[in-house]
Write a protein that holds these residues in place. Structure first.
Motif, mmCIF file in Angstrom:
data_model
loop_
_atom_site.group_PDB
_atom_site.id
_atom_site.type_symbol
_atom_site.label_atom_id
_atom_site.label_comp_id
_atom_site.label_asym_id
_atom_site.label_seq_id
_atom_site.Cartn_x
_atom_site.Cartn_y
_atom_site.Cartn_z
ATOM 1 N N ILE A 142 0.869 -1.189 0.000
ATOM 2 C CA ILE A 142 0.000 0.000 0.000
ATOM 3 C C ILE A 142 0.903 1.235 0.000
ATOM 4 O O ILE A 142 1.591 1.519 0.974
ATOM 5 C CB ILE A 142 -0.934 0.007 1.220
ATOM 6 N N LYS A 143 0.881 1.948 -1.145
ATOM 7 C CA LYS A 143 1.792 3.088 -1.320
ATOM 8 C C LYS A 143 1.131 4.404 -0.912
ATOM 9 O O LYS A 143 -0.070 4.441 -0.603
ATOM 10 C CB LYS A 143 2.229 3.174 -2.801
ATOM 11 N N ASP A 144 1.924 5.455 -0.973
ATOM 12 C CA ASP A 144 1.433 6.792 -0.557
ATOM 13 C C ASP A 144 0.268 7.279 -1.408
ATOM 14 O O ASP A 144 -0.676 7.868 -0.891
ATOM 15 C CB ASP A 144 2.576 7.813 -0.633
ATOM 16 N N ASN A 145 0.356 7.022 -2.710
ATOM 17 C CA ASN A 145 -0.744 7.439 -3.599
ATOM 18 C C ASN A 145 -2.035 6.718 -3.255
ATOM 19 O O ASN A 145 -3.120 7.291 -3.304
ATOM 20 C CB ASN A 145 -0.390 7.160 -5.065
ATOM 21 N N ASP A 146 -1.879 5.420 -2.915
ATOM 22 C CA ASP A 146 -3.056 4.639 -2.521
ATOM 23 C C ASP A 146 -3.652 5.224 -1.243
ATOM 24 O O ASP A 146 -4.869 5.350 -1.107
ATOM 25 C CB ASP A 146 -2.661 3.165 -2.282
ATOM 26 N N MET A 147 -2.773 5.567 -0.298
ATOM 27 C CA MET A 147 -3.231 6.120 0.988
ATOM 28 C C MET A 147 -3.943 7.446 0.778
ATOM 29 O O MET A 147 -4.921 7.756 1.461
ATOM 30 C CB MET A 147 -2.041 6.341 1.921
ATOM 31 N N LYS A 148 -3.440 8.211 -0.176
ATOM 32 C CA LYS A 148 -4.062 9.512 -0.468
ATOM 33 C C LYS A 148 -5.507 9.317 -0.912
ATOM 34 O O LYS A 148 -6.422 10.011 -0.466
ATOM 35 C CB LYS A 148 -3.252 10.175 -1.579
ATOM 36 N N PHE A 149 -5.691 8.326 -1.773
ATOM 37 C CA PHE A 149 -7.046 8.029 -2.269
ATOM 38 C C PHE A 149 -7.914 7.480 -1.156
ATOM 39 O O PHE A 149 -9.076 7.881 -0.999
ATOM 40 C CB PHE A 149 -6.951 7.038 -3.440
ATOM 41 N N ILE A 150 -7.362 6.548 -0.360
ATOM 42 C CA ILE A 150 -8.126 5.935 0.744
ATOM 43 C C ILE A 150 -8.575 7.016 1.729
ATOM 44 O O ILE A 150 -9.719 7.031 2.183
ATOM 45 C CB ILE A 150 -7.293 4.839 1.440
ATOM 46 N N HIS A 151 -7.651 7.902 2.067
ATOM 47 C CA HIS A 151 -7.991 8.974 3.009
ATOM 48 C C HIS A 151 -9.050 9.905 2.445
ATOM 49 O O HIS A 151 -9.962 10.357 3.146
ATOM 50 C CB HIS A 151 -6.726 9.761 3.379
ATOM 51 N N LYS A 152 -8.926 10.135 1.151
ATOM 52 C CA LYS A 152 -9.878 11.048 0.495
ATOM 53 C C LYS A 152 -11.295 10.486 0.533
ATOM 54 O O LYS A 152 -12.247 11.187 0.887
ATOM 55 C CB LYS A 152 -9.431 11.269 -0.947
ATOM 56 N N VAL A 153 -11.435 9.209 0.201
ATOM 57 C CA VAL A 153 -12.800 8.648 0.104
ATOM 58 C C VAL A 153 -13.384 8.315 1.483
ATOM 59 O O VAL A 153 -14.594 8.345 1.651
ATOM 60 C CB VAL A 153 -12.864 7.427 -0.838
ATOM 61 N N THR A 154 -12.538 7.988 2.462
ATOM 62 C CA THR A 154 -13.048 7.655 3.797
ATOM 63 C C THR A 154 -13.082 8.872 4.723
ATOM 64 O O THR A 154 -13.622 8.802 5.824
ATOM 65 C CB THR A 154 -12.186 6.570 4.466
ATOM 66 N N LYS A 155 -12.478 9.955 4.254
ATOM 67 C CA LYS A 155 -12.401 11.197 5.031
ATOM 68 C C LYS A 155 -11.679 10.993 6.366
ATOM 69 O O LYS A 155 -11.901 11.725 7.327
ATOM 70 C CB LYS A 155 -13.796 11.788 5.262
ATOM 71 N N GLY A 156 -10.858 9.968 6.444
ATOM 72 C CA GLY A 156 -10.081 9.721 7.664
ATOM 73 C C GLY A 156 -10.858 9.031 8.770
ATOM 74 O O GLY A 156 -10.401 8.935 9.901
ATOM 75 N N ASN A 157 -12.031 8.528 8.434
ATOM 76 C CA ASN A 157 -12.851 7.861 9.441
ATOM 77 C C ASN A 157 -12.436 6.402 9.593
ATOM 78 O O ASN A 157 -12.302 5.689 8.611
ATOM 79 C CB ASN A 157 -14.321 7.946 9.013
ATOM 80 N N PHE A 158 -12.214 5.967 10.842
ATOM 81 C CA PHE A 158 -11.689 4.614 11.074
ATOM 82 C C PHE A 158 -12.677 3.531 10.651
ATOM 83 O O PHE A 158 -12.289 2.514 10.073
ATOM 84 C CB PHE A 158 -11.334 4.439 12.560
ATOM 85 N N ARG A 159 -13.931 3.774 10.929
ATOM 86 C CA ARG A 159 -14.928 2.755 10.576
ATOM 87 C C ARG A 159 -15.028 2.602 9.059
ATOM 88 O O ARG A 159 -15.081 1.494 8.530
ATOM 89 C CB ARG A 159 -16.283 3.118 11.158
#
Lengths: 215, 270
Positions: free
Chosen positions: B207-224
């Protein structure tokens, strides 16, 4: 996962939608490039066309100048001494208005003297032309030119030829008389001049007669 | 053959198990603040934040850490029935069950709590407190006034926050701790640590930084939401690993799989 294939299809649609703005941008850039290329090409064509127009105008104007011999009104400045080379002024008229008025009415000074005096071929040509088509202008020109060159025999001859065509050209009579006097035939000169005076009562002829008699 | 992604998938099953607690900078800060507040002579502590910001797991964590030092009890499921709530509370106070049919008199309960003042300090962690009605909350307020019971009230952040705005309740809340959605780096640490806890190093590195950027964007940083997305990502990866291994890479997580998971959960649309 049982719904992976529909999900893949949905993903394909998503990617197409995502790439659409880039396709539109690329298409726009391409179209813009083509338009710019076409405009530049037209600009070059127009400039070439303008240049060829100018060339054509220059060619046409030069052609019109070449063909002006018939249309040129050659006027000589009346002068007290016809032996002196006259400046010949040529009136150029606008021959063809379709050439966008590139040719303007102007007075062009043509120096025949310098060119003709140095080139005996021209005399030959005029003489040849005279034999084919006798013309008092040609014979008068030759008479004048030969007199200036101090070739009095020829000047007398050509004056005589002029008088045969047109006996009313005073200059021809005067050159004939002067030429005759120059070659030692003074009596002949006086006789011919007297005969002309009787006919025309010319003041100039009378003056010349008086000069010949006194000298 | 069991796919490696099956283990990764199970890591992200949404739970509030204390064993799944991940120490992050932000969560540790919140924990320390809560721990400190509990030690203060406060009647009520308000812990609020959006769903999925880690309130429940924080309460679990603090109960687990302090259970041997203090009388701390975690009321996970809100008891909408008043009778059941008092039964539960009484059990905590007297440390034994009440007979089923016993009615708890509220006044008696208040008096009993007052008698415990100075002798015992009981900490009650109330999760999902937004489900308690106003009357219930009023009684909870009265119980906190006895100063023998300290309540940590965890609830969702509401739009109008009328619960907090109520004057009688507001005067009793001496500490407010807000939990927010995590930043990108914290979320990355969360995912990596969860995988590393189960020795899934390669998957964590894929899981790379670009992937994390997308994951954070779509989940808005919510753990659930992050747990749901990661579970779905590994579910899809598991399918490809078993049926179409050409479409999967162990070195990098294909962006396509992440986007497919986001599409499935409705985070992105066609």
């Amino acid at each position: 996962m049982y719904d992976i294939k529909p999900l893949e299809k949905e993903w394909n649609k998503y990617k197409k939608k995502q790439r659409r703005p880039y396709y539109i941008l690329i298409g726009f850039v391409l179209i813009l490039s083509v338009i710019i290329f076409i405009l530049k090409f037209k600009g070059i064509s127009l400039s070439n066309l303008n240049k060829s127009d100018t060339d054509e105008n220059i060619t046409k104007s030069s052609l019109s100048i070449n063909h002006k011999t018939k249309d040129i009104n050659v006027t000589t400045k009346p002068s007290n001494n016809p032996m002196n080379p006259d400046d010949v002024f040529v009136d150029e008229k606008v021959l063809n208005s379709s050439i966008s008025g590139n040719i303007k009415k102007s007075k062009v000074k043509i120096d025949f003297e310098i060119n003709d005096a140095n080139d005996p071929k021209i005399y030959k040509e005029i003489e040849k032309r005279f034999t084919q088509s006798p013309n008092s202008d040609d014979s008068m020109f030759l008479s004048r030119m030969y007199y200036n060159k101090k070739n009095y025999h020829k000047s007398a001859y050509w004056s005589l030829e002029t008088n045969k065509i047109n006996g009313n050209i005073e200059e021809s009579w005067l050159i004939f008389a002067k030429s005759k006097a120059k070659i030692g035939q003074k009596n002949e000169a006086i006789r011919v001049l007297s005969k002309y005076i009787n006919k025309s009562d010319s003041l100039e002829a009378k003056r010349l007669l008086k000069t010949l008699k006194n000298n | 053959m069991i796919s490696r992604y099956q283990a990764a998938k199970n890591v992200f099953v949404d739970s509030i198990d204390v064993d799944d607690y991940i120490e992050l900078d932000t969560s540790m800060a919140a924990y320390k603040q809560l721990e400190y507040s509990i030690t203060k002579p406060l009647k009520m502590i308000l812990l609020f934040g959006k769903p999925g910001t880690g309130k429940s797991i924080l309460l679990n964590r603090i109960e687990d850490k302090l259970k041997h030092q203090k009388e701390i009890h975690y009321f996970e499921t809100p008891t909408v029935n008043e009778k059941e709530f008092f039964h539960k509370l009484f059990k905590v106070l007297i440390k034994k069950d009440l007979p089923r049919n016993t009615e708890v008199n509220f006044s008696t309960l208040i008096d009993f709590c007052k008698s415990l003042r100075g002798k015992r300090e009981i900490i009650i962690l109330l999760d999902e407190a937004q489900m308690y009605d106003a009357e219930m909350m009023e009684k909870i307020r009265l119980l906190s006034d006895t100063r023998s019971i300290k309540f940590v009230v965890a609830l969702h952040k509401t739009e109008d926050e009328d619960l907090i705005a109520k004057e009688h309740f507001q005067s009793r809340i001496w500490e407010i701790i807000e939990l927010k959605n995590s930043a990108k780096d914290d979320l990355k640490t969360y995912i990596h640590k969860k995988l590393l806890k189960k020795n899934l190093f390669e998957i964590a590195n894929a899981i790379k930084d670009n992937d994390m950027k997308f994951i954070h964007k779509v989940t808005k940083g919510n753990f659930r939401e992050c747990n749901k997305l990661m579970f779905t990502i590994f579910e899809i990866s598991e399918y490809y690993d078993e049926n179409e291994p050409g479409k999967i890479s162990y070195e990098t997580m294909p962006k396509k799989i992440i986007e497919m998971a986001a599409l499935k959960l409705g985070y992105i649309n066609v």
